[in-house]
Design a protein around this motif. Structure first.
Motif, PDB file in Angstrom:
ATOM      1  N   PRO A 184       0.578  -0.826  -0.235  1.00  0.00           N
ATOM      2  CA  PRO A 184      -0.171   0.185  -0.031  1.00  0.00           C
ATOM      3  C   PRO A 184       0.750   1.561   0.061  1.00  0.00           C
ATOM      4  CG  PRO A 184      -0.527  -1.373   2.280  1.00  0.00           C
ATOM      5  CD  PRO A 184       0.782  -2.390   1.348  1.00  0.00           C
ATOM      6  N   MET A 185       0.124   2.174  -0.540  1.00  0.00           N
ATOM      7  CA  MET A 185       1.412   3.599  -0.815  1.00  0.00           C
ATOM      8  C   MET A 185       0.931   4.552   0.766  1.00  0.00           C
ATOM      9  SD  MET A 185       2.116   4.852  -3.177  1.00  0.00           S
ATOM     10  CE  MET A 185       2.420   3.849  -4.912  1.00  0.00           C
ATOM     11  N   PRO A 186       1.752   4.746   1.169  1.00  0.00           N
ATOM     12  CA  PRO A 186       1.687   5.841   2.589  1.00  0.00           C
ATOM     13  C   PRO A 186       0.870   7.028   2.272  1.00  0.00           C
ATOM     14  CG  PRO A 186       3.870   5.924   1.169  1.00  0.00           C
ATOM     15  CD  PRO A 186       2.900   4.924   0.611  1.00  0.00           C
ATOM     16  N   LEU A 187      -0.770   6.799   2.540  1.00  0.00           N
ATOM     17  CA  LEU A 187      -1.092   7.919   2.189  1.00  0.00           C
ATOM     18  C   LEU A 187      -1.773   8.282   3.837  1.00  0.00           C
ATOM     19  CD1 LEU A 187      -4.247   6.438   0.318  1.00  0.00           C
ATOM     20  CD2 LEU A 187      -2.270   7.908  -0.752  1.00  0.00           C
ATOM     21  N   ASP A 188      -2.379   7.690   5.079  1.00  0.00           N
ATOM     22  CA  ASP A 188      -2.222   8.154   5.750  1.00  0.00           C
ATOM     23  C   ASP A 188      -1.110   8.608   6.497  1.00  0.00           C
ATOM     24  OD1 ASP A 188      -4.860   7.308   6.702  1.00  0.00           O
ATOM     25  OD2 ASP A 188      -4.153   5.204   7.608  1.00  0.00           O
ATOM     26  N   GLU A 189       0.254   8.770   6.216  1.00  0.00           N
ATOM     27  CA  GLU A 189       1.623   9.531   5.795  1.00  0.00           C
ATOM     28  C   GLU A 189       1.742  10.568   6.019  1.00  0.00           C
ATOM     29  OE1 GLU A 189       1.245   5.820   6.394  1.00  0.00           O
ATOM     30  OE2 GLU A 189       3.266   4.756   6.613  1.00  0.00           O
ATOM     31  N   LEU A 190       1.138  10.173   4.351  1.00  0.00           N
ATOM     32  CA  LEU A 190       1.042  11.706   3.746  1.00  0.00           C
ATOM     33  C   LEU A 190       0.051  13.229   3.740  1.00  0.00           C
ATOM     34  CD1 LEU A 190       2.986  10.206   0.887  1.00  0.00           C
ATOM     35  CD2 LEU A 190       3.759  12.137   2.491  1.00  0.00           C
ATOM     36  N   ARG A 191      -1.071  12.368   4.079  1.00  0.00           N
ATOM     37  CA  ARG A 191      -1.949  12.725   4.375  1.00  0.00           C
ATOM     38  C   ARG A 191      -1.982  14.460   4.996  1.00  0.00           C
ATOM     39  NH1 ARG A 191      -7.556  10.157   6.285  1.00  0.00           N
ATOM     40  NH2 ARG A 191      -9.123  11.760   5.934  1.00  0.00           N
ATOM     41  N   PRO A 192      -1.360  13.937   6.504  1.00  0.00           N
ATOM     42  CA  PRO A 192      -1.271  16.136   6.448  1.00  0.00           C
ATOM     43  C   PRO A 192      -0.686  16.865   6.092  1.00  0.00           C
ATOM     44  CG  PRO A 192      -0.412  14.365   8.734  1.00  0.00           C
ATOM     45  CD  PRO A 192      -0.687  13.616   7.013  1.00  0.00           C
ATOM     46  N   THR A 193       0.192  15.781   5.315  1.00  0.00           N
ATOM     47  CA  THR A 193       1.313  16.605   4.569  1.00  0.00           C
ATOM     48  C   THR A 193       0.786  17.280   2.580  1.00  0.00           C
ATOM     49  OG1 THR A 193       3.490  15.708   4.829  1.00  0.00           O
ATOM     50  CG2 THR A 193       3.928  17.740   3.076  1.00  0.00           C
ATOM     51  N   LEU A 194       0.305  16.546   2.121  1.00  0.00           N
ATOM     52  CA  LEU A 194      -0.942  16.988   1.696  1.00  0.00           C
ATOM     53  C   LEU A 194      -1.809  18.584   1.938  1.00  0.00           C
ATOM     54  CD1 LEU A 194       0.095  14.686  -0.222  1.00  0.00           C
ATOM     55  CD2 LEU A 194      -2.343  13.999  -0.478  1.00  0.00           C
ATOM     56  N   GLU A 195      -2.644  18.303   3.129  1.00  0.00           N
ATOM     57  CA  GLU A 195      -3.916  19.540   3.693  1.00  0.00           C
ATOM     58  C   GLU A 195      -2.253  20.145   3.964  1.00  0.00           C
ATOM     59  OE1 GLU A 195      -6.542  15.597   5.477  1.00  0.00           O
ATOM     60  OE2 GLU A 195      -5.067  17.124   7.324  1.00  0.00           O
ATOM     61  N   GLU A 196      -1.501  20.330   3.938  1.00  0.00           N
ATOM     62  CA  GLU A 196      -0.580  20.927   4.965  1.00  0.00           C
ATOM     63  C   GLU A 196      -0.604  22.396   3.176  1.00  0.00           C
ATOM     64  OE1 GLU A 196       2.675  20.111   7.098  1.00  0.00           O
ATOM     65  OE2 GLU A 196       4.352  21.637   5.516  1.00  0.00           O
ATOM     66  N   ILE A 197       0.041  21.489   2.077  1.00  0.00           N
ATOM     67  CA  ILE A 197       0.034  22.314   0.990  1.00  0.00           C
ATOM     68  C   ILE A 197      -0.951  22.655   0.277  1.00  0.00           C
ATOM     69  CG2 ILE A 197       2.550  21.901   1.057  1.00  0.00           C
ATOM     70  CD1 ILE A 197       2.405  19.625  -1.154  1.00  0.00           C
ATOM     71  N   GLY A 198      -1.500  21.802   0.076  1.00  0.00           N
ATOM     72  CA  GLY A 198      -3.253  21.974  -0.211  1.00  0.00           C
ATOM     73  C   GLY A 198      -3.638  21.469  -1.294  1.00  0.00           C
ATOM     74  N   ALA A 199      -2.935  19.850  -1.202  1.00  0.00           N
ATOM     75  CA  ALA A 199      -2.746  19.379  -2.590  1.00  0.00           C
ATOM     76  C   ALA A 199      -4.424  18.277  -3.014  1.00  0.00           C
ATOM     77  CB  ALA A 199      -1.284  18.605  -2.360  1.00  0.00           C
ATOM     78  N   ARG A 200      -4.404  17.822  -3.614  1.00  0.00           N
ATOM     79  CA  ARG A 200      -5.221  17.083  -3.542  1.00  0.00           C
ATOM     80  C   ARG A 200      -4.945  15.475  -4.538  1.00  0.00           C
ATOM     81  NH1 ARG A 200      -9.891  20.309  -6.860  1.00  0.00           N
ATOM     82  NH2 ARG A 200     -11.465  19.754  -5.601  1.00  0.00           N
ATOM     83  N   GLY A 201      -5.480  15.058  -3.687  1.00  0.00           N
ATOM     84  CA  GLY A 201      -5.107  13.248  -3.064  1.00  0.00           C
ATOM     85  C   GLY A 201      -5.819  12.507  -4.260  1.00  0.00           C
ATOM     86  N   TRP A 202      -5.018  11.831  -5.199  1.00  0.00           N
ATOM     87  CA  TRP A 202      -5.856  11.388  -6.368  1.00  0.00           C
ATOM     88  C   TRP A 202      -5.215   9.698  -6.851  1.00  0.00           C
ATOM     89  CZ3 TRP A 202      -3.336  12.566 -12.169  1.00  0.00           C
ATOM     90  CH2 TRP A 202      -4.133  11.622 -12.824  1.00  0.00           C
ATOM     91  N   TYR A 203      -6.106   8.635  -6.860  1.00  0.00           N
ATOM     92  CA  TYR A 203      -4.920   7.337  -7.112  1.00  0.00           C
ATOM     93  C   TYR A 203      -5.832   6.464  -7.930  1.00  0.00           C
ATOM     94  CZ  TYR A 203      -3.874   2.832  -4.145  1.00  0.00           C
ATOM     95  OH  TYR A 203      -3.697   1.909  -3.348  1.00  0.00           O
ATOM     96  N   ASP A 204      -4.624   6.237  -8.609  1.00  0.00           N
ATOM     97  CA  ASP A 204      -4.940   5.129 -10.085  1.00  0.00           C
ATOM     98  C   ASP A 204      -4.783   3.569  -8.976  1.00  0.00           C
ATOM     99  OD1 ASP A 204      -4.573   3.367 -11.851  1.00  0.00           O
ATOM    100  OD2 ASP A 204      -3.050   4.806 -12.729  1.00  0.00           O
ATOM    101  N   GLY A 205      -5.834   3.273  -8.798  1.00  0.00           N
ATOM    102  CA  GLY A 205      -5.747   2.463  -8.423  1.00  0.00           C
ATOM    103  C   GLY A 205      -6.492   0.576  -9.427  1.00  0.00           C
ATOM    104  N   ALA A 206      -5.326   0.897 -10.674  1.00  0.00           N
ATOM    105  CA  ALA A 206      -6.190   0.744 -11.788  1.00  0.00           C
ATOM    106  C   ALA A 206      -5.728  -1.829 -11.199  1.00  0.00           C
ATOM    107  CB  ALA A 206      -5.411   0.509 -12.704  1.00  0.00           C
ATOM    108  N   HIS A 207      -4.358  -1.901 -11.021  1.00  0.00           N
ATOM    109  CA  HIS A 207      -3.938  -2.619 -10.366  1.00  0.00           C
ATOM    110  C   HIS A 207      -4.868  -3.442  -9.082  1.00  0.00           C
ATOM    111  CE1 HIS A 207      -0.443  -4.337 -12.820  1.00  0.00           C
ATOM    112  NE2 HIS A 207      -0.764  -2.756 -13.865  1.00  0.00           N
ATOM    113  N   VAL A 208      -4.827  -2.403  -8.089  1.00  0.00           N
ATOM    114  CA  VAL A 208      -5.649  -2.996  -6.870  1.00  0.00           C
ATOM    115  C   VAL A 208      -7.428  -3.008  -6.984  1.00  0.00           C
ATOM    116  CG1 VAL A 208      -3.165  -3.160  -5.983  1.00  0.00           C
ATOM    117  CG2 VAL A 208      -4.473  -1.271  -5.637  1.00  0.00           C
ATOM    118  N   LEU A 209      -7.858  -2.714  -8.016  1.00  0.00           N
ATOM    119  CA  LEU A 209      -9.114  -2.441  -7.599  1.00  0.00           C
ATOM    120  C   LEU A 209     -10.076  -3.219  -7.104  1.00  0.00           C
ATOM    121  CD1 LEU A 209     -11.229   0.123  -8.591  1.00  0.00           C
ATOM    122  CD2 LEU A 209     -11.601  -0.901 -10.656  1.00  0.00           C
ATOM    123  N   GLY A 210      -9.874  -4.738  -6.905  1.00  0.00           N
ATOM    124  CA  GLY A 210     -10.433  -5.659  -7.282  1.00  0.00           C
ATOM    125  C   GLY A 210     -10.372  -6.225  -5.753  1.00  0.00           C
ATOM    126  N   LEU A 211      -8.832  -5.737  -5.258  1.00  0.00           N
ATOM    127  CA  LEU A 211      -8.510  -6.070  -3.521  1.00  0.00           C
ATOM    128  C   LEU A 211      -8.875  -5.062  -3.265  1.00  0.00           C
ATOM    129  CD1 LEU A 211      -4.297  -6.497  -4.269  1.00  0.00           C
ATOM    130  CD2 LEU A 211      -6.777  -8.512  -4.467  1.00  0.00           C
TER     131      LEU A 211
END
Ligand code: DSN
Length: 445
Positions: free
Chosen positions: A189-216
């Motif tokens: 998995p990608m470290p989304l929880d860990e990076l989320r505060p940084t994304l919020e801090e810089i005002g960035a939107r999170g976008w996930y390409d889940g093609a490979h893991v969509l069924g998972l």
């Protein structure tokens, strides 16, 4: 009178029938080859019989631009109902409030997101191709088409995922407005929880390409990006989610403006018609996943780990052994000792085992990938389990370590596969012995 404008030379007698027969024969040969092979491409899977049937339905011939109830064509009443059901099933399966099933592939879905979230010249966070990113992130791919510039995350080759502390520094320094997470060599998995505060801090939107893991994701076996801070999930629908070749956009309810932008990104942004036959097949696949997806996803991950362990036990350099090799459907094997990714993938194919060469972190040249990528979605779909994963590892060992000929290994692969040609985890399972690889239809005259 001849044609008013130039045309091709008229066909020779029998040319048309020869061409048709040639194509049919080649497709038959292909199907037979795959029926006898061990398919380990991480991005491939098999459609269920009921979904596959819809691909050759009349929907294939129709247009339905727009959204249900708001079309540019007449005759779409049933299409509207199919699409409405497809959207409802998608939202239910992914526990989200927004879906758009009009992108015709994963790359098209990514282009729709780029159109919705970015402007040319924007900076967009992503991973490097050498670290496993999809070609959408490349300058010669969707990023280049939209004119956005990648800001690369730092990579942790031991953990085979994004290096959080160094990536935080990069994001704070460069401040991209959009950050894409997702890979084509997607082990952990990608470290989304860990990076989320940084994304919020810089005002960035999170976008996930889940093609490979969509069924998972649907089956509760992998991180759920829409509930870990990403606003948009784009994907193809034919990898671990065993649907038709198509695309999808999913999102949370936080921003109605964003949803409108995603919809107009899909149409008219990057599609005209949305391949209604595939959309209907997707509806069937989503319904089947609601029923069987949890079990199928769990078996898929179990098989990937079992295959990795068995290869490791036979002396192969499977990446990330200290982390259990993978938490997805994919494993990566460094095969420099066996001749390199290209030579090994070709030898495997000669021996009836279909995989692909793959760049691995640390590879010195993109032209000489040091590894192969192996995936468990399709072998799981036909009912194989950990015991068969050990037998598959044995085929690798026989071919690449013990000097068995490709012919011998190909015969052993076909023997193993002969017990596994029925598609499982779908509506027809148990009703009929459905042989996926059969072709139907009459011969041309
Ligand atoms: N080309 C696919 C893969 O093999 O990962 C992704 O689109």
């Amino acid at each position: 009178m001849g044609a008013p404008f130039p045309t091709a030379d008229p066909p020779a007698p029998g040319e048309m029938a020869r061409s048709v027969r040639t194509v049919r024969d080649l497709v038959r040969q292909h199907s037979t080859r795959f029926e006898r092979a061990i398919p380990l491409i991480a991005s491939e899977n098999l459609l269920s019989p009921y979904a596959k049937e819809l691909l050759i339905s009349d929907l294939h011939s129709r247009y339905a631009e727009g959204l249900p109830g708001d079309r540019y064509y007449e005759g779409n009443e049933q299409v509207d109902q199919v699409e409405t059901l497809c959207l409802a099933l998608a939202k239910r399966l992914f526990r989200c409030s927004f879906a758009d099933v009009r992108p015709t592939s994963g790359t098209v879905a990514n282009l729709a997101v780029l159109k919705a979230l970015t402007e040319p010249g924007d900076l967009v966070g992503t991973s490097r191709l050498a670290d496993g990113a999809h070609i959408s992130s490349a300058g010669f791919g969707a990023f280049g088409l939209r004119g956005v510039k990648p800001v690369y995350y730092a990579w942790d080759p031991e953990r085979m995922t994004v290096d959080v502390p160094r990536t935080r520094e990069i994001l704070r320094a460069v401040r991209p407005k959009t950050c894409l997470f997702g890979l084509s060599l997607f082990l952990f998995p990608m470290p989304l929880d860990e990076l989320r505060p940084t994304l919020e801090e810089i005002g960035a939107r999170g976008w996930y390409d889940g093609a490979h893991v969509l069924g998972l994701i649907a089956g509760g076996q992998f991180q759920d990006p829409l509930h870990e801070g990403c606003q948009v999930l784009s994907a193809s629908t034919h990898k671990t989610l065993p649907g038709p070749q198509h695309g999808i956009l999913l999102g949370t309810a936080t921003d109605p403006e964003l949803e409108k932008k995603l919809q107009s990104g899909a149409f008219p942004g990057v599609t005209s018609n949305h391949h209604l036959n595939a959309m209907a097949a997707l509806a069937v696949s989503l319904a089947e996943q609601l029923e069987f997806g949890r079990d199928y996803a769990a078996r898929t991950v179990e098989n990937a780990r079992a295959l990795a362990q068995a290869l490791h036990d036979k002396g192969f350099d499977v990446l990330a052994p200290s982390l259990g090799f993978t938490r997805s459907h994919t494993i990566a094997v460094r095969v420099e000792a066996e001749g390199g990714g290209e030579a090994v993938a070709r030898r495997l194919a000669d021996a009836g085992v279909i995989a692909n060469k793959n760049l691995l972190p640390g590879d010195r040249s993109p032209k000489h990938p040091g590894g192969v990528r192996l995936g468990s979605p399709e072998v799981t779909r036909v009912g194989m389990g950990p015991r068969e994963m050990e037998r598959i590892a044995g085929l690798f060992d026989d071919l690449l370590h013990r000097g068995r000929s490709p012919e011998e290994v190909r015969a052993a692969a076909a023997e193993l596969k002969s017990g596994f040609t029925t598609v499982r985890y779908c509506f027809a399972a148990g009703e009929a012995a459905y042989r996926y690889y059969d072709l139907v239809g009459c011969e041309p005259a």
